[in-house]
Scaffold this motif. Sequence first.
Motif, PDB file in Angstrom:
ATOM      1  N   GLN A  63     -14.246 -71.792 -34.564  1.00 51.00           N
ATOM      2  CA  GLN A  63     -14.504 -71.271 -33.217  1.00 51.00           C
ATOM      3  C   GLN A  63     -13.732 -69.973 -32.963  1.00 51.00           C
ATOM      4  N   LEU A  64     -14.390 -69.054 -32.264  1.00 45.17           N
ATOM      5  CA  LEU A  64     -13.686 -67.856 -31.819  1.00 45.17           C
ATOM      6  C   LEU A  64     -12.716 -68.249 -30.710  1.00 45.17           C
ATOM      7  N   ARG A  65     -11.575 -67.623 -30.682  1.00 44.20           N
ATOM      8  CA  ARG A  65     -10.618 -67.900 -29.604  1.00 44.20           C
ATOM      9  C   ARG A  65     -11.150 -67.416 -28.264  1.00 44.20           C
ATOM     10  N   SER A  66     -11.876 -66.320 -28.281  1.00 46.60           N
ATOM     11  CA  SER A  66     -12.373 -65.722 -27.040  1.00 46.60           C
ATOM     12  C   SER A  66     -13.581 -66.458 -26.464  1.00 46.60           C
ATOM     13  N   ASN A  67     -14.308 -67.183 -27.308  1.00 43.33           N
ATOM     14  CA  ASN A  67     -15.465 -67.941 -26.846  1.00 43.33           C
ATOM     15  C   ASN A  67     -15.676 -69.097 -27.809  1.00 43.33           C
ATOM     16  N   GLY A  68     -15.257 -70.281 -27.414  1.00 41.77           N
ATOM     17  CA  GLY A  68     -15.292 -71.451 -28.274  1.00 41.77           C
ATOM     18  C   GLY A  68     -16.670 -71.923 -28.665  1.00 41.77           C
ATOM     19  N   GLU A  69     -17.725 -71.398 -28.017  1.00 39.24           N
ATOM     20  CA  GLU A  69     -19.091 -71.774 -28.386  1.00 39.24           C
ATOM     21  C   GLU A  69     -19.629 -70.935 -29.531  1.00 39.24           C
ATOM     22  N   ILE A  70     -18.879 -69.929 -29.942  1.00 39.09           N
ATOM     23  CA  ILE A  70     -19.302 -69.058 -31.034  1.00 39.09           C
ATOM     24  C   ILE A  70     -18.498 -69.404 -32.280  1.00 39.09           C
ATOM     25  N   LEU A  71     -19.242 -69.641 -33.362  1.00 36.36           N
ATOM     26  CA  LEU A  71     -18.637 -70.029 -34.630  1.00 36.36           C
ATOM     27  C   LEU A  71     -18.828 -68.917 -35.651  1.00 36.36           C
ATOM     28  N   GLN A  72     -17.794 -68.699 -36.470  1.00 38.12           N
ATOM     29  CA  GLN A  72     -17.890 -67.726 -37.557  1.00 38.12           C
ATOM     30  C   GLN A  72     -17.780 -68.448 -38.888  1.00 38.12           C
ATOM     31  N   GLU A  73     -18.374 -67.846 -39.907  1.00 35.34           N
ATOM     32  CA  GLU A  73     -18.297 -68.352 -41.274  1.00 35.34           C
ATOM     33  C   GLU A  73     -18.843 -69.773 -41.392  1.00 35.34           C
ATOM     34  N   VAL A  74     -19.959 -70.017 -40.698  1.00 36.07           N
ATOM     35  CA  VAL A  74     -20.637 -71.311 -40.747  1.00 36.07           C
ATOM     36  C   VAL A  74     -22.116 -71.053 -41.005  1.00 36.07           C
ATOM     37  N   GLU A  75     -22.693 -71.814 -41.900  1.00 38.43           N
ATOM     38  CA  GLU A  75     -24.125 -71.688 -42.158  1.00 38.43           C
ATOM     39  C   GLU A  75     -24.916 -72.314 -41.017  1.00 38.43           C
ATOM     40  N   VAL A  76     -25.961 -71.629 -40.593  1.00 36.03           N
ATOM     41  CA  VAL A  76     -26.800 -72.112 -39.501  1.00 36.03           C
ATOM     42  C   VAL A  76     -27.337 -73.509 -39.808  1.00 36.03           C
ATOM     43  N   MET A  77     -27.740 -73.741 -41.048  1.00 36.01           N
ATOM     44  CA  MET A  77     -28.296 -75.038 -41.418  1.00 36.01           C
ATOM     45  C   MET A  77     -27.285 -76.164 -41.202  1.00 36.01           C
ATOM     46  N   LYS A  78     -26.020 -75.909 -41.471  1.00 36.82           N
ATOM     47  CA  LYS A  78     -24.989 -76.933 -41.255  1.00 36.82           C
ATOM     48  C   LYS A  78     -24.845 -77.258 -39.773  1.00 36.82           C
ATOM     49  N   VAL A  79     -24.949 -76.240 -38.936  1.00 35.45           N
ATOM     50  CA  VAL A  79     -24.885 -76.461 -37.490  1.00 35.45           C
ATOM     51  C   VAL A  79     -26.111 -77.248 -37.032  1.00 35.45           C
ATOM     52  N   GLN A  80     -27.272 -76.891 -37.546  1.00 39.11           N
ATOM     53  CA  GLN A  80     -28.500 -77.612 -37.198  1.00 39.11           C
ATOM     54  C   GLN A  80     -28.384 -79.089 -37.567  1.00 39.11           C
ATOM     55  N   LEU A  81     -27.907 -79.356 -38.762  1.00 37.09           N
ATOM     56  CA  LEU A  81     -27.761 -80.748 -39.203  1.00 37.09           C
ATOM     57  C   LEU A  81     -26.747 -81.496 -38.355  1.00 37.09           C
ATOM     58  N   ALA A  82     -25.680 -80.824 -37.947  1.00 44.77           N
ATOM     59  CA  ALA A  82     -24.677 -81.459 -37.088  1.00 44.77           C
ATOM     60  C   ALA A  82     -25.267 -81.793 -35.723  1.00 44.77           C
ATOM     61  N   ILE A  83     -26.117 -80.918 -35.194  1.00 36.11           N
ATOM     62  CA  ILE A  83     -26.771 -81.179 -33.897  1.00 36.11           C
ATOM     63  C   ILE A  83     -27.679 -82.396 -34.026  1.00 36.11           C
ATOM     64  N   ILE A  84     -28.477 -82.428 -35.064  1.00 36.13           N
ATOM     65  CA  ILE A  84     -29.382 -83.563 -35.265  1.00 36.13           C
ATOM     66  C   ILE A  84     -28.594 -84.856 -35.417  1.00 36.13           C
ATOM     67  N   SER A  85     -27.538 -84.800 -36.206  1.00 31.73           N
ATOM     68  CA  SER A  85     -26.717 -85.991 -36.430  1.00 31.73           C
ATOM     69  C   SER A  85     -26.050 -86.462 -35.142  1.00 31.73           C
ATOM     70  N   ALA A  86     -25.505 -85.532 -34.358  1.00 32.61           N
ATOM     71  CA  ALA A  86     -24.807 -85.889 -33.116  1.00 32.61           C
ATOM     72  C   ALA A  86     -25.756 -86.420 -32.069  1.00 32.61           C
ATOM     73  N   SER A  87     -26.999 -85.989 -32.112  1.00 28.83           N
ATOM     74  CA  SER A  87     -27.946 -86.408 -31.074  1.00 28.83           C
ATOM     75  C   SER A  87     -28.614 -87.734 -31.392  1.00 28.83           C
ATOM     76  N   GLY A  88     -28.596 -88.158 -32.642  1.00 35.77           N
ATOM     77  CA  GLY A  88     -29.270 -89.399 -32.995  1.00 35.77           C
ATOM     78  C   GLY A  88     -30.730 -89.320 -32.602  1.00 35.77           C
ATOM     79  N   SER A  89     -31.258 -90.374 -32.045  1.00 38.15           N
ATOM     80  CA  SER A  89     -32.658 -90.357 -31.570  1.00 38.15           C
ATOM     81  C   SER A  89     -32.644 -90.349 -30.052  1.00 38.15           C
ATOM     82  N   THR A  90     -32.409 -89.169 -29.474  1.00 30.23           N
ATOM     83  CA  THR A  90     -32.223 -89.050 -28.032  1.00 30.23           C
ATOM     84  C   THR A  90     -33.460 -88.608 -27.294  1.00 30.23           C
TER      85      THR A  90
END
Length: 91
Positions: A63-90
Motif C-alpha cells: 500500500q502507498l502511504r499517501s493512499n492505502g487503496e493504491i497498491l504498487q508492485e502487485v499483479e492485477v490478476m493477484k488482486v482479482q483473485l483476492a477479491i474473488i476469494s474474499a467475496s466468496g459467493s456473495t
Amino acid sequence: SNKKAVKVGMSHEPKARLKHYNHTIMPEITGLSWKLAFTHPVRDAETAQEVEQAVLRSFAKHQLRSNGEILQEVEVMKVQLAIISASGSTV
C-alpha cells in the motif's frame, strides 16, 4: 489499474468513479490515467466494504502511504483473485 499501480475500491458506479479519478490526476498534463481492470459485484455495500478491507489487508506491504487503496508492485490478476476469494459467493 495502470502500469505502475492498482487501486482497490468499491463503487456502485465504477465507470463514473474511474472518470472522477482520471479527472483528478489530469491525464492530459500528467500523462497518467487509470483503466478499469476488473469489477466484481457483491450483494450490498457492507459486503463490498468487507471485501475491500480484506483485500487491502492481504496486500498491506504494497500500500502507498499517501493512499492505502493504491497498491504498487502487485499483479492485477493477484488482486482479482483476492477479491474473488474474499467475496466468496456473495452475488
